[in-house]
Design a protein around this motif. Structure first.
Motif, PDB file in Angstrom:
ATOM      1  N   TYR A  20     -23.254 -17.589  79.104  1.00  7.10           N
ATOM      2  CA  TYR A  20     -23.875 -17.844  80.625  1.00  7.10           C
ATOM      3  C   TYR A  20     -22.655 -18.192  81.720  1.00  7.10           C
ATOM      4  CZ  TYR A  20     -28.325 -19.343  79.414  1.00  7.10           C
ATOM      5  OH  TYR A  20     -29.865 -19.082  79.045  1.00  7.10           O
ATOM      6  N   GLU A  21     -21.373 -18.300  81.169  1.00 13.23           N
ATOM      7  CA  GLU A  21     -20.260 -18.093  82.179  1.00 13.23           C
ATOM      8  C   GLU A  21     -20.247 -16.749  82.672  1.00 13.23           C
ATOM      9  OE1 GLU A  21     -16.700 -21.380  80.724  1.00 13.23           O
ATOM     10  OE2 GLU A  21     -16.845 -19.404  79.790  1.00 13.23           O
ATOM     11  N   ARG A  22     -20.499 -15.851  81.854  1.00  9.74           N
ATOM     12  CA  ARG A  22     -20.501 -14.523  82.229  1.00  9.74           C
ATOM     13  C   ARG A  22     -21.527 -13.944  83.253  1.00  9.74           C
ATOM     14  NH1 ARG A  22     -21.019 -10.038  84.123  1.00  9.74           N
ATOM     15  NH2 ARG A  22     -20.205  -8.018  83.126  1.00  9.74           N
ATOM     16  N   VAL A  23     -22.829 -14.457  83.088  1.00 11.21           N
ATOM     17  CA  VAL A  23     -23.876 -14.023  83.803  1.00 11.21           C
ATOM     18  C   VAL A  23     -24.037 -14.914  85.096  1.00 11.21           C
ATOM     19  CG1 VAL A  23     -25.236 -12.886  81.833  1.00 11.21           C
ATOM     20  CG2 VAL A  23     -25.772 -15.335  82.476  1.00 11.21           C
ATOM     21  N   THR A  24     -23.677 -16.275  84.890  1.00 14.04           N
ATOM     22  CA  THR A  24     -23.681 -16.929  86.227  1.00 14.04           C
ATOM     23  C   THR A  24     -22.511 -16.915  87.114  1.00 14.04           C
ATOM     24  OG1 THR A  24     -22.844 -18.912  84.907  1.00 14.04           O
ATOM     25  CG2 THR A  24     -25.291 -18.530  85.066  1.00 14.04           C
ATOM     26  N   GLY A  25     -21.145 -16.710  86.526  1.00 14.50           N
ATOM     27  CA  GLY A  25     -19.986 -16.818  87.238  1.00 14.50           C
ATOM     28  C   GLY A  25     -19.511 -18.249  87.267  1.00 14.50           C
ATOM     29  N   LEU A  26     -19.969 -19.042  86.842  1.00 13.49           N
ATOM     30  CA  LEU A  26     -19.811 -20.456  86.616  1.00 13.49           C
ATOM     31  C   LEU A  26     -18.939 -20.856  85.333  1.00 13.49           C
ATOM     32  CD1 LEU A  26     -23.318 -22.027  86.864  1.00 13.49           C
ATOM     33  CD2 LEU A  26     -21.560 -21.954  89.005  1.00 13.49           C
ATOM     34  N   LYS A  27     -18.080 -21.887  85.394  1.00 14.97           N
ATOM     35  CA  LYS A  27     -17.204 -22.204  84.322  1.00 14.97           C
ATOM     36  C   LYS A  27     -17.753 -23.481  83.847  1.00 14.97           C
ATOM     37  CE  LYS A  27     -13.093 -22.183  82.158  1.00 14.97           C
ATOM     38  NZ  LYS A  27     -13.198 -21.504  81.072  1.00 14.97           N
ATOM     39  N   ALA A  28     -17.748 -23.505  82.515  1.00 14.07           N
ATOM     40  CA  ALA A  28     -18.350 -24.715  81.855  1.00 14.07           C
ATOM     41  C   ALA A  28     -17.203 -25.791  81.740  1.00 14.07           C
ATOM     42  CB  ALA A  28     -18.828 -24.291  80.543  1.00 14.07           C
ATOM     43  N   ALA A  29     -17.838 -26.883  81.589  1.00 16.00           N
ATOM     44  CA  ALA A  29     -17.148 -28.286  81.485  1.00 16.00           C
ATOM     45  C   ALA A  29     -17.346 -28.747  79.963  1.00 16.00           C
ATOM     46  CB  ALA A  29     -17.277 -29.130  82.387  1.00 16.00           C
ATOM     47  N   TRP A  30     -16.470 -28.525  79.122  1.00 12.25           N
ATOM     48  CA  TRP A  30     -16.577 -28.918  77.699  1.00 12.25           C
ATOM     49  C   TRP A  30     -16.410 -30.381  77.184  1.00 12.25           C
ATOM     50  CZ3 TRP A  30     -17.950 -25.667  73.777  1.00 12.25           C
ATOM     51  CH2 TRP A  30     -17.862 -24.582  73.934  1.00 12.25           C
ATOM     52  N   ALA A  31     -17.277 -31.108  76.925  1.00 15.36           N
ATOM     53  CA  ALA A  31     -17.057 -32.493  76.479  1.00 15.36           C
ATOM     54  C   ALA A  31     -16.495 -32.603  74.969  1.00 15.36           C
ATOM     55  CB  ALA A  31     -18.320 -33.299  76.533  1.00 15.36           C
ATOM     56  N   ASN A  32     -16.864 -31.522  74.191  1.00 15.08           N
ATOM     57  CA  ASN A  32     -16.233 -31.379  72.929  1.00 15.08           C
ATOM     58  C   ASN A  32     -16.762 -30.025  72.435  1.00 15.08           C
ATOM     59  OD1 ASN A  32     -18.899 -31.665  71.500  1.00 15.08           O
ATOM     60  ND2 ASN A  32     -18.208 -34.010  71.879  1.00 15.08           N
ATOM     61  N   ASP A  33     -16.505 -29.799  71.076  1.00 17.29           N
ATOM     62  CA  ASP A  33     -16.736 -28.387  70.725  1.00 17.29           C
ATOM     63  C   ASP A  33     -18.385 -28.216  70.519  1.00 17.29           C
ATOM     64  OD1 ASP A  33     -14.298 -27.420  70.005  1.00 17.29           O
ATOM     65  OD2 ASP A  33     -14.228 -28.232  68.184  1.00 17.29           O
ATOM     66  N   ASP A  34     -19.063 -29.453  70.553  1.00 16.67           N
ATOM     67  CA  ASP A  34     -20.499 -29.419  70.414  1.00 16.67           C
ATOM     68  C   ASP A  34     -21.297 -29.606  71.700  1.00 16.67           C
ATOM     69  OD1 ASP A  34     -20.558 -29.312  67.513  1.00 16.67           O
ATOM     70  OD2 ASP A  34     -20.369 -31.140  67.597  1.00 16.67           O
ATOM     71  N   PHE A  35     -20.748 -29.592  72.837  1.00 18.94           N
ATOM     72  CA  PHE A  35     -21.518 -29.875  74.103  1.00 18.94           C
ATOM     73  C   PHE A  35     -20.748 -29.409  75.331  1.00 18.94           C
ATOM     74  CE2 PHE A  35     -22.989 -32.365  77.658  1.00 18.94           C
ATOM     75  CZ  PHE A  35     -24.251 -32.182  77.551  1.00 18.94           C
ATOM     76  N   ALA A  36     -21.363 -28.465  76.015  1.00 22.12           N
ATOM     77  CA  ALA A  36     -20.842 -28.095  77.118  1.00 22.12           C
ATOM     78  C   ALA A  36     -21.893 -28.070  78.548  1.00 22.12           C
ATOM     79  CB  ALA A  36     -20.204 -26.702  77.123  1.00 22.12           C
ATOM     80  N   GLU A  37     -21.111 -27.977  79.639  1.00 19.13           N
ATOM     81  CA  GLU A  37     -22.147 -28.120  80.864  1.00 19.13           C
ATOM     82  C   GLU A  37     -22.083 -27.183  81.901  1.00 19.13           C
ATOM     83  OE1 GLU A  37     -24.182 -32.593  80.965  1.00 19.13           O
ATOM     84  OE2 GLU A  37     -21.724 -32.204  81.658  1.00 19.13           O
ATOM     85  N   LEU A  38     -22.568 -26.387  82.454  1.00 16.26           N
ATOM     86  CA  LEU A  38     -22.481 -25.585  83.428  1.00 16.26           C
ATOM     87  C   LEU A  38     -23.249 -26.081  84.822  1.00 16.26           C
ATOM     88  CD1 LEU A  38     -22.800 -23.507  81.054  1.00 16.26           C
ATOM     89  CD2 LEU A  38     -22.091 -21.861  82.723  1.00 16.26           C
ATOM     90  N   GLY A  39     -22.290 -26.646  85.702  1.00 18.70           N
ATOM     91  CA  GLY A  39     -23.260 -27.168  86.936  1.00 18.70           C
ATOM     92  C   GLY A  39     -23.268 -26.399  88.099  1.00 18.70           C
ATOM     93  N   THR A  40     -24.433 -26.909  88.622  1.00 25.22           N
ATOM     94  CA  THR A  40     -24.789 -26.315  90.220  1.00 25.22           C
ATOM     95  C   THR A  40     -24.793 -27.591  91.021  1.00 25.22           C
ATOM     96  OG1 THR A  40     -26.804 -26.145  89.924  1.00 25.22           O
ATOM     97  CG2 THR A  40     -25.909 -24.412  88.870  1.00 25.22           C
ATOM     98  N   PRO A  41     -25.036 -27.505  92.209  1.00 30.02           N
ATOM     99  CA  PRO A  41     -25.306 -28.420  93.185  1.00 30.02           C
ATOM    100  C   PRO A  41     -26.584 -29.118  93.015  1.00 30.02           C
ATOM    101  CG  PRO A  41     -24.200 -26.326  94.414  1.00 30.02           C
ATOM    102  CD  PRO A  41     -24.667 -26.040  92.980  1.00 30.02           C
ATOM    103  N   ASN A  42     -27.348 -28.492  92.464  1.00 26.50           N
ATOM    104  CA  ASN A  42     -28.887 -28.948  92.186  1.00 26.50           C
ATOM    105  C   ASN A  42     -29.192 -29.458  90.952  1.00 26.50           C
ATOM    106  OD1 ASN A  42     -29.689 -28.520  95.095  1.00 26.50           O
ATOM    107  ND2 ASN A  42     -29.619 -26.576  94.474  1.00 26.50           N
TER     108      ASN A  42
END
Length: 138
Positions: A20-42
């Motif tokens: 998803y980082e590659r296809v969206t160009g977004l950088k994930a925010a990792w909470a831990n090894d089991d959870f990450a988020e890719l945020g957009t304005p919406n």
């Protein structure tokens, strides 16, 4: 009410986040090894390990079994996204489902599958009505 996120459960968080980082160009925010988020304005795309499922609802979600949900990303130029992703999608385990096509509701859409088989739609509004609908999100 405000829709804020969709969470994808996977057996391989690192692999799915990298995709998803590659296809969206977004950088994930990792909470831990089991959870990450890719945020957009919406909204946010959350990616979580199968190890998180028992924490909120044991047995309720299984990875790589989605056949009804399409995660959608509004992009400036879907044809440019297609061109940029063509080599990557071909080399990866994903499946290009449909090349950019103009839909009857005014969006030009590119449909592909992520490594877990989940459908993703990248789209660009192309008609006046569709452009007006999404103008505030652009």
């Amino acid at each position: 009410m405000n829709f804020v996120s969709i969470r994808v459960i996977t057996g391989d968080v690192a692999r799915l986040v990298a995709f998803y980082e590659r296809v969206t160009g977004l950088k994930a925010a990792w909470a831990n090894d089991d959870f990450a988020e890719l945020g957009t304005p919406n909204a946010t795309l959350a990616i979580a390990s199968t190890r998180t499922v028992p924490l909120f609802a044991p047995g309720s979600a299984r990875p790589a079994e989605n056949h009804s949900v399409i995660t959608e990303f509004l992009v400036d130029d879907v044809d440019a996204v297609h061109q940029n992703l063509t080599e990557y999608v071909t080399e990866s385990v994903t499946d290009l489902v449909a090349e950019p096509t103009t839909m009857p509701w005014g969006n030009r859409s590119l449909l592909l599958r992520d490594p877990d088989g989940n459908l993703i739609n990248f789209f660009t509004p192309v008609t006046r009505q569709a452009k007006e609908k999404y103008a505030a999100m652009g």
